[in-house]
Design a protein around this motif. Sequence first.
Motif, PDB file in Angstrom:
ATOM      1  N   GLY A  33       0.819  -1.195   0.000  1.00  0.00           N
ATOM      2  CA  GLY A  33       0.000   0.000   0.000  1.00  0.00           C
ATOM      3  C   GLY A  33       0.855   1.248   0.000  1.00  0.00           C
ATOM      4  O   GLY A  33       2.017   1.233   0.421  1.00  0.00           O
ATOM      5  N   ILE A  34       0.278   2.331  -0.478  1.00  0.00           N
ATOM      6  CA  ILE A  34       0.965   3.614  -0.539  1.00  0.00           C
ATOM      7  C   ILE A  34       0.056   4.682   0.064  1.00  0.00           C
ATOM      8  O   ILE A  34      -1.170   4.648  -0.133  1.00  0.00           O
ATOM      9  CB  ILE A  34       1.312   4.012  -1.976  1.00  0.00           C
ATOM     10  CG1 ILE A  34       2.346   3.039  -2.566  1.00  0.00           C
ATOM     11  CG2 ILE A  34       1.858   5.442  -2.031  1.00  0.00           C
ATOM     12  CD1 ILE A  34       3.730   3.135  -1.953  1.00  0.00           C
ATOM     13  N   GLY A  35       0.676   5.604   0.772  1.00  0.00           N
ATOM     14  CA  GLY A  35      -0.093   6.705   1.337  1.00  0.00           C
ATOM     15  C   GLY A  35       0.599   8.030   1.146  1.00  0.00           C
ATOM     16  O   GLY A  35       1.795   8.093   0.848  1.00  0.00           O
ATOM     17  N   TRP A  36      -0.177   9.084   1.331  1.00  0.00           N
ATOM     18  CA  TRP A  36       0.323  10.450   1.255  1.00  0.00           C
ATOM     19  C   TRP A  36       0.260  11.073   2.648  1.00  0.00           C
ATOM     20  O   TRP A  36      -0.766  10.990   3.335  1.00  0.00           O
ATOM     21  CB  TRP A  36      -0.502  11.281   0.285  1.00  0.00           C
ATOM     22  CG  TRP A  36      -0.300  10.915  -1.150  1.00  0.00           C
ATOM     23  CD1 TRP A  36      -1.037  10.054  -1.896  1.00  0.00           C
ATOM     24  CD2 TRP A  36       0.714  11.422  -2.017  1.00  0.00           C
ATOM     25  NE1 TRP A  36      -0.539   9.977  -3.169  1.00  0.00           N
ATOM     26  CE2 TRP A  36       0.537  10.817  -3.275  1.00  0.00           C
ATOM     27  CE3 TRP A  36       1.772  12.326  -1.867  1.00  0.00           C
ATOM     28  CZ2 TRP A  36       1.364  11.087  -4.367  1.00  0.00           C
ATOM     29  CZ3 TRP A  36       2.597  12.592  -2.942  1.00  0.00           C
ATOM     30  CH2 TRP A  36       2.389  11.974  -4.178  1.00  0.00           C
ATOM     31  N   PHE A  37       1.343  11.715   3.010  1.00  0.00           N
ATOM     32  CA  PHE A  37       1.438  12.425   4.278  1.00  0.00           C
ATOM     33  C   PHE A  37       1.868  13.860   3.980  1.00  0.00           C
ATOM     34  O   PHE A  37       2.495  14.116   2.946  1.00  0.00           O
ATOM     35  CB  PHE A  37       2.480  11.767   5.188  1.00  0.00           C
ATOM     36  CG  PHE A  37       2.135  10.346   5.537  1.00  0.00           C
ATOM     37  CD1 PHE A  37       2.404   9.304   4.653  1.00  0.00           C
ATOM     38  CD2 PHE A  37       1.537  10.038   6.750  1.00  0.00           C
ATOM     39  CE1 PHE A  37       2.077   7.994   4.960  1.00  0.00           C
ATOM     40  CE2 PHE A  37       1.204   8.726   7.070  1.00  0.00           C
ATOM     41  CZ  PHE A  37       1.475   7.709   6.165  1.00  0.00           C
ATOM     42  N   CYS A  50      -4.558   7.171   1.943  1.00  0.00           N
ATOM     43  CA  CYS A  50      -3.842   5.924   1.658  1.00  0.00           C
ATOM     44  C   CYS A  50      -4.684   5.044   0.747  1.00  0.00           C
ATOM     45  O   CYS A  50      -5.914   5.142   0.748  1.00  0.00           O
ATOM     46  CB  CYS A  50      -3.550   5.148   2.944  1.00  0.00           C
ATOM     47  SG  CYS A  50      -2.354   5.939   4.023  1.00  0.00           S
ATOM     48  N   ILE A  51      -3.993   4.162   0.035  1.00  0.00           N
ATOM     49  CA  ILE A  51      -4.677   3.181  -0.800  1.00  0.00           C
ATOM     50  C   ILE A  51      -4.001   1.835  -0.581  1.00  0.00           C
ATOM     51  O   ILE A  51      -2.769   1.725  -0.615  1.00  0.00           O
ATOM     52  CB  ILE A  51      -4.680   3.614  -2.288  1.00  0.00           C
ATOM     53  CG1 ILE A  51      -5.549   2.688  -3.122  1.00  0.00           C
ATOM     54  CG2 ILE A  51      -3.262   3.706  -2.851  1.00  0.00           C
ATOM     55  CD1 ILE A  51      -5.904   3.278  -4.477  1.00  0.00           C
ATOM     56  N   PHE A  68     -10.056  15.536  -1.889  1.00  0.00           N
ATOM     57  CA  PHE A  68      -8.904  14.810  -2.450  1.00  0.00           C
ATOM     58  C   PHE A  68      -9.340  13.416  -2.888  1.00  0.00           C
ATOM     59  O   PHE A  68     -10.219  12.807  -2.278  1.00  0.00           O
ATOM     60  CB  PHE A  68      -7.798  14.664  -1.409  1.00  0.00           C
ATOM     61  CG  PHE A  68      -7.083  15.933  -1.052  1.00  0.00           C
ATOM     62  CD1 PHE A  68      -7.546  17.180  -1.438  1.00  0.00           C
ATOM     63  CD2 PHE A  68      -5.921  15.875  -0.291  1.00  0.00           C
ATOM     64  CE1 PHE A  68      -6.882  18.344  -1.092  1.00  0.00           C
ATOM     65  CE2 PHE A  68      -5.231  17.024   0.063  1.00  0.00           C
ATOM     66  CZ  PHE A  68      -5.723  18.265  -0.343  1.00  0.00           C
ATOM     67  N   THR A  69      -8.697  12.910  -3.941  1.00  0.00           N
ATOM     68  CA  THR A  69      -8.952  11.554  -4.420  1.00  0.00           C
ATOM     69  C   THR A  69      -7.622  10.860  -4.686  1.00  0.00           C
ATOM     70  O   THR A  69      -6.793  11.374  -5.431  1.00  0.00           O
ATOM     71  CB  THR A  69      -9.783  11.572  -5.711  1.00  0.00           C
ATOM     72  OG1 THR A  69     -11.009  12.259  -5.485  1.00  0.00           O
ATOM     73  CG2 THR A  69     -10.092  10.137  -6.156  1.00  0.00           C
ATOM     74  N   ILE A  70      -7.445   9.687  -4.075  1.00  0.00           N
ATOM     75  CA  ILE A  70      -6.249   8.896  -4.303  1.00  0.00           C
ATOM     76  C   ILE A  70      -6.575   7.791  -5.297  1.00  0.00           C
ATOM     77  O   ILE A  70      -7.680   7.236  -5.291  1.00  0.00           O
ATOM     78  CB  ILE A  70      -5.707   8.312  -2.976  1.00  0.00           C
ATOM     79  CG1 ILE A  70      -4.311   7.718  -3.167  1.00  0.00           C
ATOM     80  CG2 ILE A  70      -6.665   7.286  -2.381  1.00  0.00           C
ATOM     81  CD1 ILE A  70      -3.612   7.361  -1.850  1.00  0.00           C
ATOM     82  N   SER A  71      -5.610   7.495  -6.147  1.00  0.00           N
ATOM     83  CA  SER A  71      -5.791   6.423  -7.124  1.00  0.00           C
ATOM     84  C   SER A  71      -4.425   5.825  -7.443  1.00  0.00           C
ATOM     85  O   SER A  71      -3.393   6.389  -7.072  1.00  0.00           O
ATOM     86  CB  SER A  71      -6.464   6.943  -8.391  1.00  0.00           C
ATOM     87  OG  SER A  71      -5.659   7.927  -9.018  1.00  0.00           O
ATOM     88  N   LYS A  72      -4.432   4.688  -8.118  1.00  0.00           N
ATOM     89  CA  LYS A  72      -3.161   4.093  -8.501  1.00  0.00           C
ATOM     90  C   LYS A  72      -3.274   3.397  -9.846  1.00  0.00           C
ATOM     91  O   LYS A  72      -4.361   3.005 -10.280  1.00  0.00           O
ATOM     92  CB  LYS A  72      -2.647   3.129  -7.443  1.00  0.00           C
ATOM     93  CG  LYS A  72      -3.499   1.897  -7.220  1.00  0.00           C
ATOM     94  CD  LYS A  72      -2.804   0.983  -6.212  1.00  0.00           C
ATOM     95  CE  LYS A  72      -3.592  -0.274  -5.975  1.00  0.00           C
ATOM     96  NZ  LYS A  72      -2.848  -1.246  -5.122  1.00  0.00           N
ATOM     97  N   ASP A  73      -2.131   3.284 -10.495  1.00  0.00           N
ATOM     98  CA  ASP A  73      -2.015   2.579 -11.756  1.00  0.00           C
ATOM     99  C   ASP A  73      -0.953   1.505 -11.547  1.00  0.00           C
ATOM    100  O   ASP A  73       0.243   1.789 -11.567  1.00  0.00           O
ATOM    101  CB  ASP A  73      -1.605   3.549 -12.867  1.00  0.00           C
ATOM    102  CG  ASP A  73      -1.576   2.916 -14.241  1.00  0.00           C
ATOM    103  OD1 ASP A  73      -1.338   1.686 -14.322  1.00  0.00           O
ATOM    104  OD2 ASP A  73      -1.765   3.630 -15.218  1.00  0.00           O
ATOM    105  N   ASN A  74      -1.403   0.287 -11.296  1.00  0.00           N
ATOM    106  CA  ASN A  74      -0.454  -0.796 -11.005  1.00  0.00           C
ATOM    107  C   ASN A  74       0.473  -1.077 -12.185  1.00  0.00           C
ATOM    108  O   ASN A  74       1.633  -1.446 -12.000  1.00  0.00           O
ATOM    109  CB  ASN A  74      -1.202  -2.060 -10.605  1.00  0.00           C
ATOM    110  CG  ASN A  74      -1.675  -2.020  -9.162  1.00  0.00           C
ATOM    111  OD1 ASN A  74      -1.591  -0.987  -8.502  1.00  0.00           O
ATOM    112  ND2 ASN A  74      -2.205  -3.127  -8.687  1.00  0.00           N
ATOM    113  N   ALA A  75      -0.023  -0.904 -13.395  1.00  0.00           N
ATOM    114  CA  ALA A  75       0.803  -1.177 -14.567  1.00  0.00           C
ATOM    115  C   ALA A  75       1.987  -0.213 -14.634  1.00  0.00           C
ATOM    116  O   ALA A  75       3.091  -0.592 -15.050  1.00  0.00           O
ATOM    117  CB  ALA A  75      -0.033  -1.070 -15.831  1.00  0.00           C
TER     118      ALA A  75
END
Length: 125
Positions: A33-37, A50-51, A68-75
Motif C-alpha cells: 500500500g501507498i499513502g500520502w502524508f 492511503c490506498i 482529495f482523491t487517491i488512485s493508482k495505476d499498477n501497470a
Amino acid sequence: QVQLAESGGGLVQPGGSLRLSCAATGFSLDYYGIGWFRQAPGKEREGVSCISSIDSTTYYSDSVKGRFTISKDNAKNMVFLQMNSLKSEDTGIYYCAVTRSTENSCGPDPVNDYWGQGTQVTVSS
C-alpha cells in the motif's frame, strides 16, 4: 533498490487544483500500500490519504475528505493524489510512503520504511 519519487507540487491559488504523483521502483504496488502524508511548518506530520494493495481500499483524513482523491495505476507502478478545492491549510510538504491502511486508518509500514523526498504544495493568493 526501493525508491519513491513524488512530483506535481507547486503554487496554486485557493480553490485551485493540483495532481501529485508518486512513482515507485524496486517493488510492486500489487503487494504494498501507498499513502500520502503532509507536514506544514511547526505542525506534526499528518496522514492525508492511503490506498491499499489488494483491493485498493482508500482512506482519507477528515480534513481532505470530499476534496482529495487517491488512485493508482499498477501497470505504471504509480499512485496519484488529485487535490481539488485547495485551501491555505493544505500548504505543506507532501510525501508518499509505503503504508498499512484500512478505510478507517492509515500509517507508515513499520517494516517497509520507505519514503519519497517530498514535494512542496503552497496554496496562496
